[in-house]
Motif scaffolding. Structure first.
Motif, mmCIF file in Angstrom:
data_model
loop_
_atom_site.group_PDB
_atom_site.id
_atom_site.type_symbol
_atom_site.label_atom_id
_atom_site.label_comp_id
_atom_site.label_asym_id
_atom_site.label_seq_id
_atom_site.Cartn_x
_atom_site.Cartn_y
_atom_site.Cartn_z
ATOM 1 N N SER A 212 1.099 -1.363 0.014
ATOM 2 C CA SER A 212 0.575 0.207 -0.112
ATOM 3 C C SER A 212 0.721 0.923 -0.005
ATOM 4 N N LYS A 213 1.978 1.250 1.180
ATOM 5 C CA LYS A 213 3.230 2.239 0.409
ATOM 6 C C LYS A 213 3.299 2.902 -0.879
ATOM 7 N N ASN A 214 3.767 1.418 -1.710
ATOM 8 C CA ASN A 214 4.053 1.678 -2.982
ATOM 9 C C ASN A 214 3.837 2.866 -4.166
ATOM 10 N N PRO A 215 4.263 3.841 -4.484
ATOM 11 C CA PRO A 215 3.660 4.821 -5.069
ATOM 12 C C PRO A 215 3.077 5.100 -6.626
ATOM 13 N N ASP A 216 3.214 3.166 -6.480
ATOM 14 C CA ASP A 216 2.436 3.177 -7.688
ATOM 15 C C ASP A 216 0.524 2.223 -7.072
ATOM 16 N N HIS A 217 0.702 1.945 -6.141
ATOM 17 C CA HIS A 217 -0.715 1.325 -5.532
ATOM 18 C C HIS A 217 -1.673 2.041 -6.052
ATOM 19 N N ASN A 218 -1.900 2.551 -6.038
ATOM 20 C CA ASN A 218 -3.296 3.393 -6.154
ATOM 21 C C ASN A 218 -3.389 2.976 -7.524
ATOM 22 N N LYS A 219 -2.408 3.710 -8.193
ATOM 23 C CA LYS A 219 -2.839 3.252 -9.393
ATOM 24 C C LYS A 219 -2.755 2.137 -10.791
ATOM 25 N N VAL A 220 -1.754 1.002 -9.816
ATOM 26 C CA VAL A 220 -2.066 -0.702 -10.244
ATOM 27 C C VAL A 220 -3.558 -0.776 -10.192
ATOM 28 N N ILE A 221 -4.221 -0.571 -8.386
ATOM 29 C CA ILE A 221 -5.372 -1.535 -8.507
ATOM 30 C C ILE A 221 -6.744 -0.157 -9.152
ATOM 31 N N GLU A 222 -6.925 0.691 -9.795
ATOM 32 C CA GLU A 222 -7.523 1.040 -10.352
ATOM 33 C C GLU A 222 -7.771 0.914 -11.293
ATOM 34 N N CYS A 223 -5.742 0.856 -12.542
ATOM 35 C CA CYS A 223 -6.392 0.135 -13.503
ATOM 36 C C CYS A 223 -6.846 -1.075 -13.414
ATOM 37 N N LEU A 224 -6.050 -2.036 -12.461
ATOM 38 C CA LEU A 224 -7.273 -3.457 -12.384
ATOM 39 C C LEU A 224 -7.857 -4.224 -12.375
ATOM 40 N N LEU A 225 -8.912 -2.012 -11.722
ATOM 41 C CA LEU A 225 -10.447 -2.728 -10.952
ATOM 42 C C LEU A 225 -11.664 -2.779 -12.300
ATOM 43 N N ASN A 226 -10.742 -1.272 -13.175
ATOM 44 C CA ASN A 226 -11.135 -0.803 -14.636
ATOM 45 C C ASN A 226 -10.536 -2.353 -16.106
ATOM 46 N N ILE A 227 -9.634 -3.394 -15.337
ATOM 47 C CA ILE A 227 -9.538 -3.729 -16.769
ATOM 48 C C ILE A 227 -10.224 -5.215 -16.346
ATOM 49 N N LYS A 228 -10.878 -5.514 -14.487
ATOM 50 C CA LYS A 228 -11.687 -6.331 -14.900
ATOM 51 C C LYS A 228 -12.574 -6.466 -14.740
ATOM 52 N N ASP A 229 -13.224 -4.833 -14.918
ATOM 53 C CA ASP A 229 -15.032 -4.582 -15.474
ATOM 54 C C ASP A 229 -14.528 -4.604 -16.934
ATOM 55 N N ILE A 230 -14.172 -4.095 -17.737
ATOM 56 C CA ILE A 230 -14.043 -4.170 -19.596
ATOM 57 C C ILE A 230 -13.434 -5.822 -19.552
ATOM 58 N N GLY A 231 -12.902 -7.380 -19.203
ATOM 59 C CA GLY A 231 -12.891 -8.644 -19.028
ATOM 60 C C GLY A 231 -14.393 -8.683 -19.095
ATOM 61 N N GLN A 232 -15.144 -8.185 -17.762
ATOM 62 C CA GLN A 232 -16.127 -8.892 -18.062
ATOM 63 C C GLN A 232 -17.738 -8.357 -19.252
ATOM 64 N N ARG A 233 -17.126 -6.964 -20.052
ATOM 65 C CA ARG A 233 -18.046 -6.310 -20.680
ATOM 66 C C ARG A 233 -17.330 -7.131 -22.356
ATOM 67 N N ILE A 234 -16.032 -7.830 -21.894
ATOM 68 C CA ILE A 234 -15.735 -8.392 -23.416
ATOM 69 C C ILE A 234 -16.506 -9.762 -23.028
ATOM 70 N N TYR A 235 -16.368 -10.314 -22.345
ATOM 71 C CA TYR A 235 -16.927 -11.785 -22.101
ATOM 72 C C TYR A 235 -18.835 -11.582 -22.618
ATOM 73 N N GLN A 236 -19.161 -10.718 -22.375
ATOM 74 C CA GLN A 236 -20.364 -10.063 -22.427
ATOM 75 C C GLN A 236 -20.848 -10.540 -24.306
ATOM 76 N N SER A 237 -20.166 -9.714 -24.950
ATOM 77 C CA SER A 237 -19.738 -9.240 -26.584
ATOM 78 C C SER A 237 -19.891 -10.684 -26.765
ATOM 79 N N PHE A 238 -19.064 -11.188 -26.354
ATOM 80 C CA PHE A 238 -18.715 -12.211 -27.332
ATOM 81 C C PHE A 238 -20.330 -13.369 -26.747
#
Length: 343
Positions: A212-238
């Motif tokens: 959590s003290k890593n300077p990139d922590h919040n950025k990486v978590i935010e990106c992965l949350l969005n990537i997970k959401d996009i993955g679910q939308r990609i699944y739905q598109s298939f």
């Protein structure tokens, strides 16, 4: 001799959310497919009566004990099953290693499948996948997730939902032949010629997610949350057979993935990507796997001949592929014949 064949995979959505540093807090979601490019493992009981172990890959090792084996996956798989003497092990692959297609997972699950056939100890695909996860994640402490092991043993189009405790729930995704043909026509794959270690890329992501003290922590978590959401939308598109929506979502995914680390992409690939979007109508694209090189997938709804020619001029030939619905399997087992001959 036992020969196993195990497919490589292409992640279509949710990549990176299968690492424990992320799923233990947020749960993971992966949508991926296996392709008709394979890892072959040949396991042979040597006829000479010594106790040596021979391992053939990009190097050749001839050792007297498991502890001397340098190849970590081979060493730990043989150790786990106490296969400790008079064995020759060879691996042959359709595609180069370190290119983002999950070759390590395919190697390990193919080897475990071969060992179990050799010992006459069958197991379910999920058990083999979890065995491989245990070796990579718990014993070798590699910063990897669970998708490669599950995809390589199962084959086909799959969604993997990973709960916070690490339990994987597998769903089969019904993709018909017409949709699969459309996919390989529009989602074209090119080889960059760059091989890289996924471990190096994933280690940075893993550290940033855990600390959590890593300077990139919040950025990486935010990106992965969005990537997970996009993955679910990609699944739905298939599910809706809307592959153009998948192409556009790949572009959205790529923007979040690049934000996580400067090592995920290369300047030359970034420039190339922007150019093909403008010139050839490419809707989206991605570096397959953790990033840093390997294979580039570009989704082009138009006829792609001019795009192919353009990519060849830049040293990136198109690679043909098709979805594979078979996971790790034994394609030849001659040990039963050998046993009969010795009676």
């Amino acid at each position: 001799m036992i020969i196993t064949r195990t497919p490589f995979r292409i992640t279509l959505g949710g990549g990176g959310s299968d690492l424990p540093s992320f799923y233990t807090s947020h749960g993971g979601f992966i949508f991926a497919m296996c392709i008709n490019k394979y890892m072959y493992i040949l396991l042979n009981r040597r006829s000479v009566c010594d106790r040596k172990i021979v391992i053939r890959y990009s190097q050749v090792e001839t050792v007297d004990s498991i502890e001397e084996i340098k190849h970590p996956l081979a060493r730990e798989a043989l150790r786990l099953h106490n296969v400790c003497a008079n064995i020759e092990l060879t691996s042959i692959a359709d595609m180069p290693a370190k290119t983002g297609l999950g070759s390590s997972g395919s190697y390990l699950t193919g080897l475990l499948t071969a060992i179990r056939a050799y010992k006459r100890e069958p197991a379910s695909p999920a058990d083999v996948a979890e065995e491989a996860c245990r070796i990579e994640m718990d014993i070798l402490k590699e910063p990897v997730g669970k998708q490669d092991q599950y995809m390589s043993v199962l084959g086909g189009f799959r969604k993997l939902e990973i709960d916070r405790g690490g339990k994987v729930t597998v769903g089969h995704v019904p993709v018909d032949f017409v949709t699969a043909n459309e996919l390989v026509s529009k989602a074209r794959v090119y080889y960059s010629g760059v091989q890289r270690s996924a471990t190096a890329v994933l280690k940075n992501q893993d550290n940033a997610t855990r600390q959590s003290k890593n300077p990139d922590h919040n950025k990486v978590i935010e990106c992965l949350l969005n990537i997970k959401d996009i993955g679910q939308r990609i699944y739905q598109s298939f599910l809706e057979r809307d592959l153009d929506a998948f192409g556009s979502l790949m572009d959205e995914h790529w923007k979040f993935k690049k934000r996580m680390s400067a090592s995920i992409s290369l300047n030359v690939l970034d420039q190339l990507y922007e150019e093909v979007k403008k010139r050839f109508g490419v809707l989206g694209g991605k570096i397959i796997g953790a990033g840093g090189g390997g294979f580039l997938m570009l989704y082009c709804p138009r006829p792609g001949r001019e795009l192919d020619e353009f990519m060849v001029k830049h040293g990136m030939p198109r690679i043909s592929y098709f979805p594979s619905h078979q996971g790790a399997r034994v394609v030849s087992d001659l040990t039963a014949v050998d046993d009969f001959d010795q009676i």
